[in-house]
Scaffold this active site. Structure first.
Site, PDB file in Angstrom:
ATOM      1  CG  HIS A 110      -2.574  15.322 -39.859  1.00 41.57           C
ATOM      2  ND1 HIS A 110      -3.514  15.168 -40.844  1.00 41.57           N
ATOM      3  CD2 HIS A 110      -1.389  14.893 -40.394  1.00 41.57           C
ATOM      4  CE1 HIS A 110      -2.929  14.654 -41.931  1.00 41.57           C
ATOM      5  NE2 HIS A 110      -1.648  14.480 -41.689  1.00 41.57           N
ATOM      6  CD  GLU A 147       0.695  12.401 -40.589  1.00 40.27           C
ATOM      7  OE1 GLU A 147      -0.310  11.692 -40.803  1.00 40.27           O
ATOM      8  OE2 GLU A 147       1.115  13.249 -41.402  1.00 40.27           O
ATOM      9  CG  HIS A 202       2.153  16.068 -43.455  1.00 36.17           C
ATOM     10  ND1 HIS A 202       0.826  15.840 -43.158  1.00 36.17           N
ATOM     11  CD2 HIS A 202       2.256  17.375 -43.801  1.00 36.17           C
ATOM     12  CE1 HIS A 202       0.151  16.972 -43.318  1.00 36.17           C
ATOM     13  NE2 HIS A 202       0.990  17.921 -43.707  1.00 36.17           N
ATOM     14  CD  GLU A 284       3.395  12.873 -46.269  1.00 37.66           C
ATOM     15  OE1 GLU A 284       3.518  12.360 -45.141  1.00 37.66           O
ATOM     16  OE2 GLU A 284       2.317  13.319 -46.711  1.00 37.66           O
TER      17      GLU A 284
HETATM   18 ZN    ZN Z   1      -0.075  13.963 -42.845  1.00 33.59          ZN
END
Ligand code: ZN
Length: 320
Positions: A110, A147, A202, A284
């Site tokens: 992101h 995030e 992430h 993640e």
């Molecule tokens: Zn993400």
């Protein structure tokens, strides 16, 4: 989807017929990690909820202080916005080390600016198997820690650790652009760098009670511009090593909501993986929407452990 246990739900061996996490000691997990995690199973497409579906959230203001990579135990999750170098730039101050000559591309998931550029990031790009949004905002903790800030902070810590091993490290973005890049460009940066390994950082946006990390491996895809067949095996190796060393460094349990306790998930719907021609995985690191995971993700000391685990996994992969 219920939370299975208060502390640790270890992964299960591939050969086990059981579908629930086994109760094994962390030390046993570490042995598996050192051995390459090879017996552990990658379970497909259960959907982590992060890629494009982890919800809109509100950007927050934050201090612009970069914590030293080795400290910052009291950070509340901020302070990852300085020390930016130009996107895609290579910097390898260590001329020696076990990773000398190796190129690692880090993809901080992101972009903190994506919230202000929804038109740009919603543009569709071709990921071979489908058309998909250029990029997404990412999620936040319930307290608003983005995030996109987390990914930059872990990525910068990871860069420092890899450079100390002699690696050449490139970023897909380093907080130095207003939005994006698009997922196809993120993949292209790794490809054009001829990276020996790529990791996309992430944190997930799943339901409260869903806890733990998982590593996302590319599934086999051969459609349009996507042909992951040459990278499936080495990416699996890379991902298994990262998962194993992540457990060792953080003490965190593999996800209790995807991957059947293995910490590994295979997906074929992520452009960043589909379009990669070099070994690549996503991680993640935890679930930002769970308060217990959020307490970890917002800790600078924990993020350092996370970076250490990822670095050790990459190093193990590149040395073998
Ligand atoms: Zn993400």
């Amino acid at each position: 989807m219920s939370y299975v246990g208060p502390d640790f739900d270890p992964p299960q061996p591939r050969r086990s017929a059981l579908r629930r996490p086994l109760t094994v000691a962390v030390t046993a997990v570490v042995v598996g990690a050192v051995a390459g995690w090879g017996v552990w199973q990658a379970v497909g497409d259960s959907g982590g909820g992060d890629d494009g579906s982890d919800g809109a959230a509100v950007p927050q203001t934050r201090s612009a202080t970069t914590p030293p990579a080795s400290s910052d135990p009291s950070s509340s999750g901020d302070g990852d916005d300085k020390a930016a170098s130009p996107s895609g730039s290579a910097s390898a101050p260590a001329a020696t080390g076990p990773l000398k000559g190796k190129v690692v591309v880090i993809d901080p998931g992101h972009n903190p600016g994506n919230f202000q550029h929804t038109t740009e990031i919603n543009r569709k790009v071709n990921i071979g198997t489908a058309m998909k949004e250029c990029d997404t905002t990412g999620t936040t903790t319930n307290d608003g820690y983005m995030e996109a800030k987390f990914t930059l902070d872990v990525s910068r810590r990871l860069r420092t650790l890899l450079q100390q091993q002699g690696a050449t490290v490139k970023f897909t973005q380093d907080g130095d652009r207003n939005w994006g890049p698009c997922i196809d460009e993120r993949a292209r940066i790794g490809n054009e760098a001829k990276a020996d390994a790529v990791v996309s950082i992430h944190a997930d946006g799943s339901g409260a009670g869903n806890r733990g990390f998982h590593v996302i491996l590319p599934g086999s895809v051969n459609e349009g511009d996507a042909d992951t067949r040459p990278i499936v095996a080495p990416s699996s190796d890379l991902g298994e090593r990262i998962a194993g060393y992540f457990v060792r460094a953080t003490g965190s349990a593999p996800s209790n909501y995807v991957g059947d306790g293995t910490g590994l998930v295979t997906r074929t719907d992520l452009g960043g993986l589909n379009l990669s021609t070099v070994p690549k995985v996503f991680i993640e690191c935890g679930n930002m929407r769970d308060s217990k995971d959020a307490a970890l993700l917002t800790s600078g000391a924990w993020r350092q452990k996370a970076a250490r685990g990822i670095s050790d996994g990459i190093t193990s992969f590149l040395e073998n």
